[in-house]
Design a protein around this motif. Structure first.
Motif, PDB file in Angstrom:
ATOM      1  N   GLN A  16       0.828  -1.201   0.000  1.00  0.00           N
ATOM      2  CA  GLN A  16       0.000   0.000   0.000  1.00  0.00           C
ATOM      3  C   GLN A  16       0.867   1.258   0.000  1.00  0.00           C
ATOM      4  OE1 GLN A  16      -2.337  -0.991   3.456  1.00  0.00           O
ATOM      5  NE2 GLN A  16      -4.096  -1.630   2.222  1.00  0.00           N
ATOM      6  N   LYS A  17       1.941   1.227   0.784  1.00  0.00           N
ATOM      7  CA  LYS A  17       2.857   2.369   0.811  1.00  0.00           C
ATOM      8  C   LYS A  17       3.537   2.543  -0.554  1.00  0.00           C
ATOM      9  CE  LYS A  17       3.894   2.150   5.758  1.00  0.00           C
ATOM     10  NZ  LYS A  17       4.942   1.857   6.769  1.00  0.00           N
ATOM     11  N   ARG A  18       3.937   1.420  -1.155  1.00  0.00           N
ATOM     12  CA  ARG A  18       4.569   1.507  -2.477  1.00  0.00           C
ATOM     13  C   ARG A  18       3.586   2.036  -3.501  1.00  0.00           C
ATOM     14  NH1 ARG A  18       8.997   0.215  -5.204  1.00  0.00           N
ATOM     15  NH2 ARG A  18       8.839  -0.387  -7.398  1.00  0.00           N
ATOM     16  N   LEU A  19       2.339   1.599  -3.425  1.00  0.00           N
ATOM     17  CA  LEU A  19       1.316   2.066  -4.363  1.00  0.00           C
ATOM     18  C   LEU A  19       1.169   3.579  -4.278  1.00  0.00           C
ATOM     19  CD1 LEU A  19      -0.923   1.524  -6.412  1.00  0.00           C
ATOM     20  CD2 LEU A  19      -2.465   1.049  -4.497  1.00  0.00           C
ATOM     21  N   LEU A  25       4.866   9.511  -7.604  1.00  0.00           N
ATOM     22  CA  LEU A  25       5.946   9.623  -8.580  1.00  0.00           C
ATOM     23  C   LEU A  25       5.394   9.803  -9.986  1.00  0.00           C
ATOM     24  CD1 LEU A  25       8.905   9.505  -9.406  1.00  0.00           C
ATOM     25  CD2 LEU A  25       8.749   6.997  -9.363  1.00  0.00           C
ATOM     26  N   ALA A  26       4.346   9.069 -10.328  1.00  0.00           N
ATOM     27  CA  ALA A  26       3.744   9.184 -11.654  1.00  0.00           C
ATOM     28  C   ALA A  26       3.234  10.591 -11.902  1.00  0.00           C
ATOM     29  CB  ALA A  26       2.606   8.172 -11.809  1.00  0.00           C
ATOM     30  N   GLU A  27       2.573  11.161 -10.910  1.00  0.00           N
ATOM     31  CA  GLU A  27       2.063  12.529 -11.041  1.00  0.00           C
ATOM     32  C   GLU A  27       3.200  13.528 -11.200  1.00  0.00           C
ATOM     33  OE1 GLU A  27      -0.899  15.235 -11.552  1.00  0.00           O
ATOM     34  OE2 GLU A  27      -1.091  13.049 -11.340  1.00  0.00           O
ATOM     35  N   SER A  28       4.297  13.291 -10.447  1.00  0.00           N
ATOM     36  CA  SER A  28       5.455  14.183 -10.526  1.00  0.00           C
ATOM     37  C   SER A  28       6.103  14.125 -11.901  1.00  0.00           C
ATOM     38  CB  SER A  28       6.471  13.795  -9.445  1.00  0.00           C
ATOM     39  OG  SER A  28       7.646  14.553  -9.567  1.00  0.00           O
ATOM     40  N   LEU A  29       6.239  12.918 -12.461  1.00  0.00           N
ATOM     41  CA  LEU A  29       6.854  12.776 -13.779  1.00  0.00           C
ATOM     42  C   LEU A  29       5.985  13.394 -14.873  1.00  0.00           C
ATOM     43  CD1 LEU A  29       8.284   9.138 -13.581  1.00  0.00           C
ATOM     44  CD2 LEU A  29       9.531  11.298 -13.370  1.00  0.00           C
ATOM     45  N   TYR A  82      13.099   9.284 -21.050  1.00  0.00           N
ATOM     46  CA  TYR A  82      13.248   8.347 -19.924  1.00  0.00           C
ATOM     47  C   TYR A  82      11.999   8.372 -19.049  1.00  0.00           C
ATOM     48  CZ  TYR A  82      14.854   6.485 -15.455  1.00  0.00           C
ATOM     49  OH  TYR A  82      14.955   5.769 -14.288  1.00  0.00           O
ATOM     50  N   ASN A  83      11.511   9.563 -18.749  1.00  0.00           N
ATOM     51  CA  ASN A  83      10.312   9.698 -17.916  1.00  0.00           C
ATOM     52  C   ASN A  83       9.115   8.956 -18.532  1.00  0.00           C
ATOM     53  OD1 ASN A  83      11.831  11.289 -16.243  1.00  0.00           O
ATOM     54  ND2 ASN A  83      10.767  13.207 -16.717  1.00  0.00           N
ATOM     55  N   CYS A  84       8.979   9.060 -19.842  1.00  0.00           N
ATOM     56  CA  CYS A  84       7.854   8.403 -20.516  1.00  0.00           C
ATOM     57  C   CYS A  84       7.938   6.886 -20.381  1.00  0.00           C
ATOM     58  CB  CYS A  84       7.836   8.790 -21.998  1.00  0.00           C
ATOM     59  SG  CYS A  84       7.323  10.502 -22.314  1.00  0.00           S
ATOM     60  N   LYS A  85       9.151   6.344 -20.520  1.00  0.00           N
ATOM     61  CA  LYS A  85       9.315   4.900 -20.381  1.00  0.00           C
ATOM     62  C   LYS A  85       9.048   4.451 -18.947  1.00  0.00           C
ATOM     63  CE  LYS A  85      12.601   4.597 -24.205  1.00  0.00           C
ATOM     64  NZ  LYS A  85      14.007   4.353 -24.612  1.00  0.00           N
ATOM     65  N   ILE A  86       9.544   5.239 -17.987  1.00  0.00           N
ATOM     66  CA  ILE A  86       9.318   4.902 -16.575  1.00  0.00           C
ATOM     67  C   ILE A  86       7.836   4.993 -16.236  1.00  0.00           C
ATOM     68  CG2 ILE A  86       9.720   5.675 -14.210  1.00  0.00           C
ATOM     69  CD1 ILE A  86      12.023   4.125 -15.409  1.00  0.00           C
ATOM     70  N   LEU A  87       7.157   5.987 -16.798  1.00  0.00           N
ATOM     71  CA  LEU A  87       5.722   6.133 -16.547  1.00  0.00           C
ATOM     72  C   LEU A  87       4.944   4.901 -17.000  1.00  0.00           C
ATOM     73  CD1 LEU A  87       5.003   9.889 -17.336  1.00  0.00           C
ATOM     74  CD2 LEU A  87       4.335   8.655 -15.269  1.00  0.00           C
ATOM     75  N   LYS A  88       5.325   4.325 -18.139  1.00  0.00           N
ATOM     76  CA  LYS A  88       4.646   3.125 -18.619  1.00  0.00           C
ATOM     77  C   LYS A  88       4.829   1.968 -17.635  1.00  0.00           C
ATOM     78  CE  LYS A  88       4.868   4.144 -23.587  1.00  0.00           C
ATOM     79  NZ  LYS A  88       5.418   3.699 -24.912  1.00  0.00           N
ATOM     80  N   ILE A  89       6.060   1.830 -17.134  1.00  0.00           N
ATOM     81  CA  ILE A  89       6.343   0.758 -16.176  1.00  0.00           C
ATOM     82  C   ILE A  89       5.592   0.999 -14.867  1.00  0.00           C
ATOM     83  CG2 ILE A  89       8.164  -0.338 -14.809  1.00  0.00           C
ATOM     84  CD1 ILE A  89      10.113   0.370 -17.077  1.00  0.00           C
ATOM     85  N   ILE A  90       5.611   2.248 -14.401  1.00  0.00           N
ATOM     86  CA  ILE A  90       4.926   2.586 -13.151  1.00  0.00           C
ATOM     87  C   ILE A  90       3.436   2.316 -13.265  1.00  0.00           C
ATOM     88  CG2 ILE A  90       4.223   4.534 -11.692  1.00  0.00           C
ATOM     89  CD1 ILE A  90       6.998   5.692 -12.037  1.00  0.00           C
ATOM     90  N   ASN A  91       2.843   2.713 -14.372  1.00  0.00           N
ATOM     91  CA  ASN A  91       1.399   2.528 -14.537  1.00  0.00           C
ATOM     92  C   ASN A  91       1.017   1.046 -14.568  1.00  0.00           C
ATOM     93  OD1 ASN A  91       0.715   5.259 -14.558  1.00  0.00           O
ATOM     94  ND2 ASN A  91       1.124   5.460 -16.744  1.00  0.00           N
ATOM     95  N   LYS A  92       1.884   0.228 -15.155  1.00  0.00           N
ATOM     96  CA  LYS A  92       1.636  -1.215 -15.134  1.00  0.00           C
ATOM     97  C   LYS A  92       1.681  -1.749 -13.710  1.00  0.00           C
ATOM     98  CE  LYS A  92       3.274  -2.496 -19.771  1.00  0.00           C
ATOM     99  NZ  LYS A  92       4.292  -3.283 -20.522  1.00  0.00           N
TER     100      LYS A  92
END
Length: 278
Positions: A16-19, A25-29, A82-92
């Protein structure tokens, strides 16, 4: 006492904390990318040196060469890519965590299944994990025989009306009681001494404590005469015996020590209880 096949799911709070961190982080990116230049970066190697090109979004063009004096533009575009690629991973990962938490009743589905049954049905079943209340009651129902007290031992009693051997043990026991930590005083534990052909040795740790959230046991040993050389030597041997049997401080063993000049503090006890038993 019937043993659990699996312990309660203790990973939920971490998930839950990681979520929440991933969402932040996603919002920040996303906000960062909105303030970065439009387009993407293409890198070409020319004479073993990289050349940077600004390529329009969703374009197959070669792009416009970025001059060396405009190196910051290349940095910003690289960061954006880089941010765009990380965002895809984060959203998954966010989607996966949300699905897991939803589908498992926040990790309590296995435990909840038993609690949903009628008492009559519960009495017929051996659950793979127990509800906290039932587990604690069963854990406390165990009886045992501790070590006898010598005739000249002081009469020291805890708030639970248990006789113990030192004032420090009184303080530890009372702190456990005040924090609702179930414990057993001098509960026998059989270990195996590798230095003596793996011979079984029964010892009586000061306290066997239960973390009611994880259903995990911790043994708590208090060594109160560490400025006595002979006592310190025996303590070292006892800790070696614990280690040989896979009992380690911070994993399943809690250790406190004191000397005449360094007394045990209630603050230290409370910190250990909070860290390992709550």
């Amino acid at each position: 006492m019937q043993k659990e096949v699996i312990s309660p799911n203790i990973s939920i709070s971490h998930l839950q904390k990681r979520l929440e961190k991933l969402k932040t982080l996603a919002e920040s990116l996303k906000n960062e990318n909105e303030n970065l230049p439009v387009g993407r970066l293409r890198i070409a190697q020319r004479n073993q040196h990289p050349e940077f090109y600004l390529v329009p979004e969703k374009s197959n063009e070669q792009g416009k060469y970025i001059q060396k004096e405009n190196h910051d533009l290349a940095v910003q575009l690289a960061q954006k890519d880089y941010n765009c690629k990380i965002l895809k991973i984060i959203n998954k990962e966010i989607t996966g965590l949300q699905n897991y938490l939803t589908q498992t009743d926040n990790g309590n589905a296995i435990q909840n299944q038993f609690e949903k049954l009628s008492v009559s049905r519960q009495n017929l079943i051996s659950p793979v994990t127990f509800p906290d209340k039932e587990f604690i009651e069963n854990w406390l129902s165990i009886t045992w025989q501790g070590l006898p007290f010598s005739d000249d031992a002081p009469d020291l009693f805890t708030e639970n009306k248990e006789r113990v051997r030192s004032k420090s043990e009184v303080i530890i026991a009372n702190s456990l009681l005040h924090n609702n930590i179930p414990y057993r005083y001098e509960f026998p534990l059989t270990l195996y001494n590798k230095g003596h052909k793996n011979a079984p040795v029964t010892i009586y740790p000061d306290f066997c404590c239960l973390n009611t959230r994880t259903h995990k046991e911790f043994y708590w040993e208090h060594f109160g005469l560490m400025d006595n050389p002979e006592y310190a030597k025996k303590t070292t041997s006892k800790l070696r015996l614990y280690a040989e049997n896979n009992y380690f401080p911070g994993r399943n063993l809690i250790i406190t020590m004191e000397t005449q000049s360094e007394q045990l503090s209630t603050l230290q006890i409370e910190q250990l209880i909070k860290e390992f038993l709550m």
